[in-house]
Scaffold this motif. Structure first.
Motif, mmCIF file in Angstrom:
data_model
loop_
_atom_site.group_PDB
_atom_site.id
_atom_site.type_symbol
_atom_site.label_atom_id
_atom_site.label_comp_id
_atom_site.label_asym_id
_atom_site.label_seq_id
_atom_site.Cartn_x
_atom_site.Cartn_y
_atom_site.Cartn_z
ATOM 1 N N VAL A 48 31.514 52.064 30.296
ATOM 2 C CA VAL A 48 32.361 53.007 29.557
ATOM 3 C C VAL A 48 32.959 53.993 30.546
ATOM 4 C CG1 VAL A 48 32.445 54.710 27.708
ATOM 5 C CG2 VAL A 48 30.724 52.905 27.634
ATOM 6 N N ARG A 101 19.765 55.768 27.863
ATOM 7 C CA ARG A 101 18.342 55.826 28.217
ATOM 8 C C ARG A 101 17.458 55.420 27.043
ATOM 9 N NH1 ARG A 101 19.003 60.853 30.804
ATOM 10 N NH2 ARG A 101 18.199 61.835 28.916
ATOM 11 N N LYS A 102 17.825 55.893 25.854
ATOM 12 C CA LYS A 102 17.009 55.595 24.681
ATOM 13 C C LYS A 102 17.291 54.205 24.118
ATOM 14 C CE LYS A 102 16.408 60.304 23.025
ATOM 15 N NZ LYS A 102 16.613 61.275 21.951
ATOM 16 N N GLY A 142 30.801 66.321 26.889
ATOM 17 C CA GLY A 142 29.760 66.211 25.860
ATOM 18 C C GLY A 142 29.512 64.757 25.486
ATOM 19 N N ALA A 143 30.588 64.008 25.337
ATOM 20 C CA ALA A 143 30.458 62.584 24.998
ATOM 21 C C ALA A 143 29.772 61.821 26.133
ATOM 22 C CB ALA A 143 31.827 61.983 24.702
ATOM 23 N N ALA A 147 27.634 63.088 28.248
ATOM 24 C CA ALA A 147 26.208 63.441 28.228
ATOM 25 C C ALA A 147 25.494 62.643 27.140
ATOM 26 C CB ALA A 147 26.046 64.941 27.989
ATOM 27 N N MET A 148 26.138 62.506 25.994
ATOM 28 C CA MET A 148 25.523 61.738 24.905
ATOM 29 C C MET A 148 25.359 60.276 25.325
ATOM 30 S SD MET A 148 24.129 61.668 21.998
ATOM 31 C CE MET A 148 24.479 63.159 21.062
ATOM 32 N N HIS A 149 26.331 59.750 26.034
ATOM 33 C CA HIS A 149 26.234 58.363 26.499
ATOM 34 C C HIS A 149 25.007 58.178 27.375
ATOM 35 C CE1 HIS A 149 27.330 54.916 29.191
ATOM 36 N NE2 HIS A 149 27.516 54.381 27.999
ATOM 37 N N LYS A 150 24.791 59.139 28.278
ATOM 38 C CA LYS A 150 23.619 59.072 29.165
ATOM 39 C C LYS A 150 22.335 59.061 28.339
ATOM 40 C CE LYS A 150 24.915 61.624 33.273
ATOM 41 N NZ LYS A 150 25.198 63.036 33.409
ATOM 42 N N ALA A 151 22.260 60.018 27.385
ATOM 43 C CA ALA A 151 21.036 60.144 26.584
ATOM 44 C C ALA A 151 20.789 58.884 25.772
ATOM 45 C CB ALA A 151 21.134 61.368 25.673
ATOM 46 N N ARG A 152 21.832 58.375 25.155
ATOM 47 C CA ARG A 152 21.656 57.206 24.274
ATOM 48 C C ARG A 152 21.397 55.940 25.075
ATOM 49 N NH1 ARG A 152 26.138 56.662 19.875
ATOM 50 N NH2 ARG A 152 24.673 55.057 19.177
ATOM 51 N N HIS A 208 30.075 65.872 35.592
ATOM 52 C CA HIS A 208 30.163 64.765 34.634
ATOM 53 C C HIS A 208 30.981 63.626 35.223
ATOM 54 C CE1 HIS A 208 28.435 67.032 31.293
ATOM 55 N NE2 HIS A 208 29.142 68.062 31.721
ATOM 56 N N VAL A 227 36.562 56.223 26.444
ATOM 57 C CA VAL A 227 36.487 57.375 25.544
ATOM 58 C C VAL A 227 37.480 58.387 26.098
ATOM 59 C CG1 VAL A 227 35.066 59.261 24.659
ATOM 60 C CG2 VAL A 227 34.067 56.987 24.959
ATOM 61 N N PHE A 242 35.150 57.634 30.868
ATOM 62 C CA PHE A 242 35.495 58.852 30.127
ATOM 63 C C PHE A 242 36.722 59.494 30.785
ATOM 64 C CE2 PHE A 242 31.135 57.858 29.352
ATOM 65 C CZ PHE A 242 30.975 58.105 27.998
#
Ligand SMILES: Cc1ncc(C[n+]2csc(CCOP(=O)(O)OP(=O)(O)O)c2C)c(N)n1
Ligand code: SF4
Lengths: 317, 411
Positions: A106, A95-96, A85-86, A88-93, A133, A47, A108
């Motif tokens: 990935v 996990r989910k 930001g991307a 952070a989103m990768h981390k959140a997604r 990050h 990314v 960055f």
């Protein structure tokens, strides 16, 4: 870890065509070489965010794109934040478990010019690194705002003339010292910081690989000679880069964890800064007798800095 | 999996807490934020929910509001649910990135707690920031109280993330008056709220590497115009979808929202057009005036400031004789921005009402029921005379000599 092994330049340069050649950077622009090295040194998903500048305006002109990977440009100053930001989103997604491929590695990466890195985007870069990050920031240091027609930046060296640091009968051009961005970023506590050069392609690719492999924010300053604003023949880009690294205007070194400094290239024959400057139009005026002291001053600064780097390498501080 | 949050059927929340509960129930993946009064508690609460396991998200405390929105853009392009909050100077610092977010069609939800813009520095509320955002390509919804701040934040995710909309959405509420005043709020149960919002369905996901995407490409005269036209069309086309989301929300909550909310307008002779908490004040004034003096007063409130509901405003006002448009922002050398919009909507009606512009409540100056009544009565005087008997633009509630501009040309 899908780091590519580097055997020879030919294999390496044809490794991975995720950066398409059909962009509109000037012929001889070093930006594209550096970007290709980054993209060829890993097979991981990338990314990439890019600040406004020559690289951005030349590689994603709608409806075309040179980027065969995820790529985003928002503004001149905030590529470091967009990519964080991307990340952070990768981390959140992750996990989910909502990613398309939850296990694929990935990386960055953010690219900025020296203008967007040393000046307007400095706050965003500093913030993203402080927050820790996991990304690599690469500054394409051509020592001016090339995209807007060659204005001074705080990376422009003493004595260079630019469209806003004019040389004339009363001025020798830029009067202020170049910001020591590498030291500043090392002081942020970034785990890997380096200054690299595209003529030393192997150490550059290895530096990139180290940064990509290192967890946390890594910063790399790369010299990126700009034939248009430095005023040299496009075919001479690598030749000019040789002069830059051999005169030690751009020493090639890395700093690990803020203290372990390693010099990555020691010129066998150190050349004078005069030789480096003489090959470029932006320093032409310095060769008038009244500006001789400027060249002497730059030489003195370069010698002192090289001394300092060597002492730090030895002392490991 | 997120921890269960203990919710009562009726809660006593302020507007900030209400908005933050919507973020929790929508299980926002990433909040990138920077504090500013009076919106700070929204993001602080999000951080609390993350810290205590109520949300499985990432709370990124950045170093400025410009970075907050920049982080939101990167996060949203990476295919998840994103939100943040700001006010005033923070909003102004975000301005550049607001255009970038909407241009990339990223469904970020921004809770804007309205506050005046310096200078002079002032932490209290007016609508200067709301109007500053008006051309930024965002959908702008306006909450008049804490309940609505909660309800509209939930609706905002549904609207923005709809694949036929794909636009960022702001939810406004009045600084301090709403944000810091505790009121009864009736939340939805967590499952009901989440099911209403739904799972995030990414479009052009930067983390889907089977289909690489380029975000934020450059265009010049060859394509820029087309992009902006499409973006405008997307905003205009979002209107029926906003209505649809409001209708669905009524099904789960029993609370009905409209892009334009009318109060006692069926037979109204005079009307006030307003935004924010002023709407409730004007409604009380209208009700009392009808009872006390028989003045047929009504209120037209704009719930959806962007896309501006021209048709609904026109329909609501075309049979009224005299209208006062209340601008809670300095007009800066013109008629109030809101006045201009409402006037434009009325311009093509056959029986154009008389329209005056009241500038009021700047920097948190109180707006009273008595003042609203005075404005209604003035409208009644215009209606009876058949022309505007005062200055067309007046400053209402200003200390010292009255300030008014522009006279009507009579007869
Ligand atoms: C907020 C903002 N200010 C100014 C500009 C104009 N601008 C665009 S690119 C640029 C210079 C880029 O210089 P640099 O970062 O050194 O990259 P280069 O083009 O030299 O590679 C400037 C001043 C802008 N795009 N945004
Ligand atoms: S102006 Fe310089 S930096 Fe820009 S594309 Fe040309 S050579 Fe590269």
């Amino acid at each position: 870890m899908a780091i590519t092994s580097i055997k020879n330049l030919k294999d390496f340069s044809t490794n991975n065509d995720r950066f398409e050649g059909a962009h509109t950077l000037c012929p001889g622009c070093a930006h594209s070489m550096i970007v290709r090295e980054l993209m060829n040194c890993t097979d991981d998903n990338l990314v990439i965010s890019t600040n406004t500048g020559c690289l951005e305006v030349s590689t994603a002109v709608y409806p075309f794109t040179s980027w065969d990977t995820s790529w985003i440009h928002i503004g001149f100053e905030n590529a470091a934040t967009a990519v964080s930001g991307a990340e952070a989103m990768h981390k959140a997604r992750k996990r989910k478990g909502t990613l398309k491929d939850n296990d694929a590695p990935v990386k960055f990466v953010a690219f900025g010019g020296d203008g967007s890195t040393f000046d307007i985007g400095f706050q965003w870069l500093s913030g993203a690194v402080e927050r820790g990050h996991d990304f690599t920031y690469i500054c394409l240091d051509n020592e001016n705002y090339a995209n807007t027609g060659g204005q001074r930046s705080s990376a422009t060296p003493i004595g260079a003339t630019t469209s806003t640091a004019q040389a004339g009968s009363h001025s020798y051009g830029k009067k202020e010292k170049k910001k020591d961005i590498v030291a500043i970023m090392a002081a942020h506590g970034a785990p890997y910081v380096a200054q690299l050069a595209p003529n030393k392609w192997k150490s550059m690719a290895k530096g990139f690989q180290k940064a990509l492999e290192t967890e946390g924010p890594c910063f790399i300053n790369t010299v990126s000679p700009c034939c248009t604003e430095w005023k040299f023949d496009p075919k001479d880009t690598i030749g000019i880069t040789d002069l830059a690294t051999d005169s030690l205007m751009f020493p090639v070194y890395e700093i690990i964890d803020g203290h372990e400094l390693n010099i990555l290239y020691r010129p066998k024959n150190i050349i004078t800064v005069e030789e480096y400057m003489g090959a470029q139009g932006r320093y032409k005026h310095l060769f008038k007798p009244e500006y001789r002291h400027v060249i002497d001053q730059v030489q003195k600064d370069v010698n002192e800095y090289w001394d300092y780097l060597q002492r730090r390498e030895e002392a490991r501080v | 999996m997120a921890e269960k949050y203990d919710l009562q059927e009726r809660e006593v929340w302020d507007g900030n807490f209400a908005a933050s509960q919507a973020l929790r129930q929508a299980q926002v993946d990433v909040v990138a934020a920077y504090p500013i009064t009076p919106s700070t508690p929204i993001v602080e609460n999000y951080g609390n929910y993350v810290a205590n396991g109520y949300i499985d998200g990432e709370f990124v405390m950045v170093e400025s509001e410009h970075a907050a929105m920049s982080g939101c853009v990167g996060a949203s392009a990476a295919g998840g649910r994103v939100s943040t909050a700001t006010s005033s100077q923070g909003f102004a610092l975000m301005a550049e990135v607001l255009y970038q977010a909407s241009g990339m069609r990223l469904p970020i939800v921004l809770n804007v707690v309205n506050r005046a813009l310096a200078s002079p520095l002032n932490v209290r509320g007016d609508h200067a920031d709301m109007y500053l955002g008006r051309d930024s390509g965002w959908i702008q919804l306006d909450a008049f109280n804490a309940q609505e701040a909660y309800d509209l934040a939930l609706c905002a995710f549904r609207i923005g993330e709809n694949h036929n909309v794909r636009l960022p959405v702001m939810v406004h509420q009045d600084g301090f008056i709403t944000s810091h005043t505790a009121q009864n709020v009736y939340p939805l149960a967590d499952e009901v709220a989440y099911n209403f919002v739904g799972d995030f369905q990414p479009v052009d996901d930067m983390l889907d590497f089977s289909r690489p995407v380029t975000y934020g490409a450059q265009t010049e005269e060859d394509w820029h115009f087309e992009h902006k036209a499409r973006q405008h069309k997307a905003l205009m086309d979002s209107r029926p979808i906003i209505d649809e989301v409001f209708a669905d929300f009524e099904k789960v909550s029993g609370r009905k929202y409209n892009r334009v909310e009318t109060y006692d307008m069926e037979d109204a002779e005079v009307a006030i057009v307003a935004l924010g908490t002023t709407v409730e004040t004007a409604r009380v004034a209208a009700k009392e005036l009808r009872a006390e003096e028989g003045i047929k007063a009504g209120v037209v409130a704009i719930r959806c400031f962007r896309p501006f509901p021209f048709d609904n405003v026109r329909d609501a006002l075309e049979n009224v004789k005299s209208v006062a448009v209340l601008d809670r922002s300095s007009p800066g050398g013109a008629m109030g921005a809101f006045f201009n919009e409402v006037s434009a909507a009325l311009y093509t009606t056959a029986n154009r009402p008389l329209v005056t512009n009241f500038i009021y409540g700047l920097g948190g100056r109180d707006f009273s029921i008595a003042e609203a009544k005075r404005i209604f009565k003035e409208q009644k005087a215009h209606a009876d005379a058949g022309y505007i008997t005062t200055d067309i633009q007046q400053f209402s509630g200003l200390r010292g000599p009255t300030l008014g501009f522009f006279q009507t040309k009579r007869g």
